[in-house]
Design a protein around this motif. Structure first.
Motif, mmCIF file in Angstrom:
data_model
loop_
_atom_site.group_PDB
_atom_site.id
_atom_site.type_symbol
_atom_site.label_atom_id
_atom_site.label_comp_id
_atom_site.label_asym_id
_atom_site.label_seq_id
_atom_site.Cartn_x
_atom_site.Cartn_y
_atom_site.Cartn_z
ATOM 1 N N MET A 257 0.824 -1.199 0.000
ATOM 2 C CA MET A 257 0.000 0.000 0.000
ATOM 3 C C MET A 257 0.864 1.258 0.000
ATOM 4 S SD MET A 257 -3.021 1.230 2.635
ATOM 5 C CE MET A 257 -4.139 -0.092 2.198
ATOM 6 N N GLY A 258 1.921 1.249 0.797
ATOM 7 C CA GLY A 258 2.821 2.403 0.848
ATOM 8 C C GLY A 258 3.437 2.697 -0.505
ATOM 9 N N PHE A 259 3.871 1.646 -1.203
ATOM 10 C CA PHE A 259 4.484 1.819 -2.524
ATOM 11 C C PHE A 259 3.459 2.339 -3.525
ATOM 12 C CE2 PHE A 259 5.781 0.449 -6.734
ATOM 13 C CZ PHE A 259 7.115 0.821 -6.768
ATOM 14 N N THR A 260 2.244 1.776 -3.491
ATOM 15 C CA THR A 260 1.196 2.191 -4.433
ATOM 16 C C THR A 260 0.815 3.644 -4.238
ATOM 17 O OG1 THR A 260 0.301 -0.057 -4.487
ATOM 18 C CG2 THR A 260 -1.130 1.704 -5.274
ATOM 19 N N VAL A 261 0.643 4.057 -2.979
ATOM 20 C CA VAL A 261 0.313 5.453 -2.684
ATOM 21 C C VAL A 261 1.434 6.376 -3.157
ATOM 22 C CG1 VAL A 261 0.004 7.137 -0.820
ATOM 23 C CG2 VAL A 261 -1.215 4.945 -0.754
ATOM 24 N N GLY A 262 2.688 5.971 -2.897
ATOM 25 C CA GLY A 262 3.827 6.804 -3.287
ATOM 26 C C GLY A 262 3.944 6.976 -4.786
ATOM 27 N N ILE A 263 3.833 5.879 -5.526
ATOM 28 C CA ILE A 263 4.012 5.957 -6.976
ATOM 29 C C ILE A 263 2.825 6.642 -7.636
ATOM 30 C CG2 ILE A 263 2.957 3.776 -7.738
ATOM 31 C CD1 ILE A 263 6.390 5.174 -8.830
ATOM 32 N N SER A 264 1.624 6.497 -7.051
ATOM 33 C CA SER A 264 0.438 7.165 -7.597
ATOM 34 C C SER A 264 0.607 8.675 -7.550
ATOM 35 C CB SER A 264 -0.816 6.755 -6.813
ATOM 36 O OG SER A 264 -1.046 5.373 -6.899
ATOM 37 N N TYR B 145 -0.945 1.585 12.500
ATOM 38 C CA TYR B 145 -0.586 1.757 13.912
ATOM 39 C C TYR B 145 -1.269 0.710 14.784
ATOM 40 C CZ TYR B 145 -0.146 4.045 18.485
ATOM 41 O OH TYR B 145 0.104 4.323 19.803
ATOM 42 N N MET B 146 -2.524 0.412 14.463
ATOM 43 C CA MET B 146 -3.260 -0.584 15.229
ATOM 44 C C MET B 146 -2.701 -1.993 15.014
ATOM 45 S SD MET B 146 -7.233 0.703 15.127
ATOM 46 C CE MET B 146 -7.288 0.876 13.357
ATOM 47 N N ALA B 147 -2.058 -2.187 13.868
ATOM 48 C CA ALA B 147 -1.433 -3.490 13.600
ATOM 49 C C ALA B 147 -0.059 -3.594 14.258
ATOM 50 C CB ALA B 147 -1.318 -3.711 12.095
ATOM 51 N N GLY B 148 0.500 -2.446 14.659
ATOM 52 C CA GLY B 148 1.816 -2.443 15.302
ATOM 53 C C GLY B 148 2.760 -1.470 14.631
ATOM 54 N N ILE B 149 3.752 -1.018 15.383
ATOM 55 C CA ILE B 149 4.684 -0.018 14.859
ATOM 56 C C ILE B 149 5.479 -0.546 13.671
ATOM 57 C CG2 ILE B 149 6.614 -0.644 16.370
ATOM 58 C CD1 ILE B 149 5.505 2.924 15.289
ATOM 59 N N PHE B 150 5.707 -1.864 13.628
ATOM 60 C CA PHE B 150 6.427 -2.447 12.498
ATOM 61 C C PHE B 150 5.639 -2.241 11.210
ATOM 62 C CE2 PHE B 150 7.414 -6.057 9.673
ATOM 63 C CZ PHE B 150 8.773 -5.837 9.496
ATOM 64 N N ALA B 151 4.308 -2.336 11.290
ATOM 65 C CA ALA B 151 3.464 -2.116 10.115
ATOM 66 C C ALA B 151 3.582 -0.672 9.630
ATOM 67 C CB ALA B 151 2.007 -2.453 10.437
ATOM 68 N N VAL B 152 3.646 0.276 10.576
ATOM 69 C CA VAL B 152 3.804 1.688 10.219
ATOM 70 C C VAL B 152 5.139 1.896 9.501
ATOM 71 C CG1 VAL B 152 4.007 4.042 11.087
ATOM 72 C CG2 VAL B 152 2.386 2.466 12.142
ATOM 73 N N ILE B 153 6.196 1.329 10.067
ATOM 74 C CA ILE B 153 7.533 1.475 9.478
ATOM 75 C C ILE B 153 7.572 0.869 8.078
ATOM 76 C CG2 ILE B 153 9.956 0.769 9.687
ATOM 77 C CD1 ILE B 153 9.572 0.900 12.747
ATOM 78 N N THR B 154 6.930 -0.296 7.911
ATOM 79 C CA THR B 154 6.893 -0.951 6.613
ATOM 80 C C THR B 154 6.170 -0.090 5.585
ATOM 81 O OG1 THR B 154 6.873 -3.117 7.682
ATOM 82 C CG2 THR B 154 6.194 -3.036 5.382
ATOM 83 N N PHE B 155 5.053 0.505 5.996
ATOM 84 C CA PHE B 155 4.310 1.389 5.097
ATOM 85 C C PHE B 155 5.169 2.581 4.675
ATOM 86 C CE2 PHE B 155 1.884 5.323 4.655
ATOM 87 C CZ PHE B 155 1.057 5.003 3.586
ATOM 88 N N ILE B 156 5.829 3.211 5.648
ATOM 89 C CA ILE B 156 6.655 4.387 5.354
ATOM 90 C C ILE B 156 7.804 4.017 4.425
ATOM 91 C CG2 ILE B 156 8.228 6.086 6.366
ATOM 92 C CD1 ILE B 156 6.425 6.053 8.871
ATOM 93 N N ILE B 157 8.456 2.887 4.686
ATOM 94 C CA ILE B 157 9.567 2.450 3.830
ATOM 95 C C ILE B 157 9.081 2.207 2.401
ATOM 96 C CG2 ILE B 157 11.181 0.551 3.378
ATOM 97 C CD1 ILE B 157 11.554 0.308 6.407
ATOM 98 N N GLY B 158 7.926 1.519 2.273
ATOM 99 C CA GLY B 158 7.371 1.274 0.945
ATOM 100 C C GLY B 158 7.056 2.564 0.219
ATOM 101 N N HIS B 159 6.504 3.514 0.965
ATOM 102 C CA HIS B 159 6.155 4.821 0.382
ATOM 103 C C HIS B 159 7.416 5.561 -0.077
ATOM 104 C CE1 HIS B 159 3.824 8.483 -0.172
ATOM 105 N NE2 HIS B 159 4.755 9.128 0.506
ATOM 106 N N TRP B 160 8.437 5.554 0.755
ATOM 107 C CA TRP B 160 9.663 6.278 0.412
ATOM 108 C C TRP B 160 10.455 5.583 -0.694
ATOM 109 C CZ3 TRP B 160 11.462 7.883 6.021
ATOM 110 C CH2 TRP B 160 10.755 9.037 6.389
ATOM 111 N N ILE B 161 10.380 4.264 -0.779
ATOM 112 C CA ILE B 161 11.037 3.556 -1.881
ATOM 113 C C ILE B 161 10.450 4.022 -3.219
ATOM 114 C CG2 ILE B 161 11.216 1.304 -3.050
ATOM 115 C CD1 ILE B 161 11.629 0.042 -0.304
ATOM 116 N N ALA B 162 9.118 4.162 -3.246
ATOM 117 C CA ALA B 162 8.459 4.645 -4.462
ATOM 118 C C ALA B 162 8.901 6.063 -4.794
ATOM 119 C CB ALA B 162 6.941 4.579 -4.296
#
Length: 206
Positions: free
Chosen positions: A1-8, A136-153
């Motif tokens: 999701m992070g990557f898709t949002v970023g590239i969009s 955030y509700m899934a855990g801080i690791f999920a937040v970090i994963t989303f941010i990393i995916g977004h920034w990779i894009a």
């Protein structure tokens, strides 16, 4: 999701893309990395504000409200992306970039084109917040994963843009650009519908 949002967001021609192109024509492919650095600083501050707010005021009613508003905004962004895909792909971004004053440094250009972009601010205050709260509700690791995916894009696209235009080449063809925007718009629309249909499930996770 992070990557898709970023590239969009990255694929839609705007001030940050134009700044990257204009600066890369003068300073080479590294311009993309430095523009991204400025952009990432702004988004990192936004992420912290969202998470600080989530930790202090999170409850079921707020989650439901944010999920609904975020879902609507994601849905609208997706539909607008699909509607304007052809027009965006036909934009003469080289000409637009040449009109932009690229005299500022690439890092400051990344900061300014982010802070002064109302679309980016509206996105993170609504749809972006909904996604961050869900992760955030899934855990801080999920937040970090989303941010990393977004920034990779973001990073990958800006470096690809600066590398291509510093050599006098277009990154992708208009037809490919248009198709990718249709796909990204479709994903955003699906995400928006999902948030609207599942807002009760999200609030029940608390």
């Amino acid at each position: 999701m992070g990557f898709t949002v970023g590239i969009s967001a990255a694929l839609i021609p705007g001030p940050m893309m134009f700044a990257t192109i204009g600066i890369s024509m003068k300073k080479g492919w590294k311009a993309g990395f430095y523009v991204f650095s400025g952009h990432a600083l702004v988004e990192f501050a936004i992420f912290l504000l969202i998470l600080m707010g989530a930790a202090s005021i999170i409850d079921k009613s707020i989650i439901s409200f944010v999920a609904i508003v975020g879902g609507v905004v994601m849905l609208l962004f997706g539909l607008v992306t699909i509607k304007n895909a052809k027009k965006a792909s036909e934009t003469d971004i080289t000409a637009s970039a040449s009109k932009l004053n690229a005299s500022s440094g690439p890092v400051s250009a990344g900061i300014l084109t982010s802070v002064l972009n109302p679309t980016l601010i509206i996105w993170w205050l609504t749809a972006g917040s909904a996604i961050i709260l869900q992760e955030y509700m899934a855990g801080i690791f999920a937040v970090i994963t989303f941010i990393i995916g977004h920034w990779i894009a973001d990073l990958g696209f800006l470096v690809a843009v600066s590398s291509s235009f510093s050599k006098g080449k277009n990154l992708i063809s208009q037809r490919t650009h248009e198709k990718v925007l249709y796909i990204c718009g479709g994903f955003l629309t699906i995400f928006g519908f999902w948030f609207l249909l599942n807002y009760n499930d999200l609030s029940a996770m608390i």
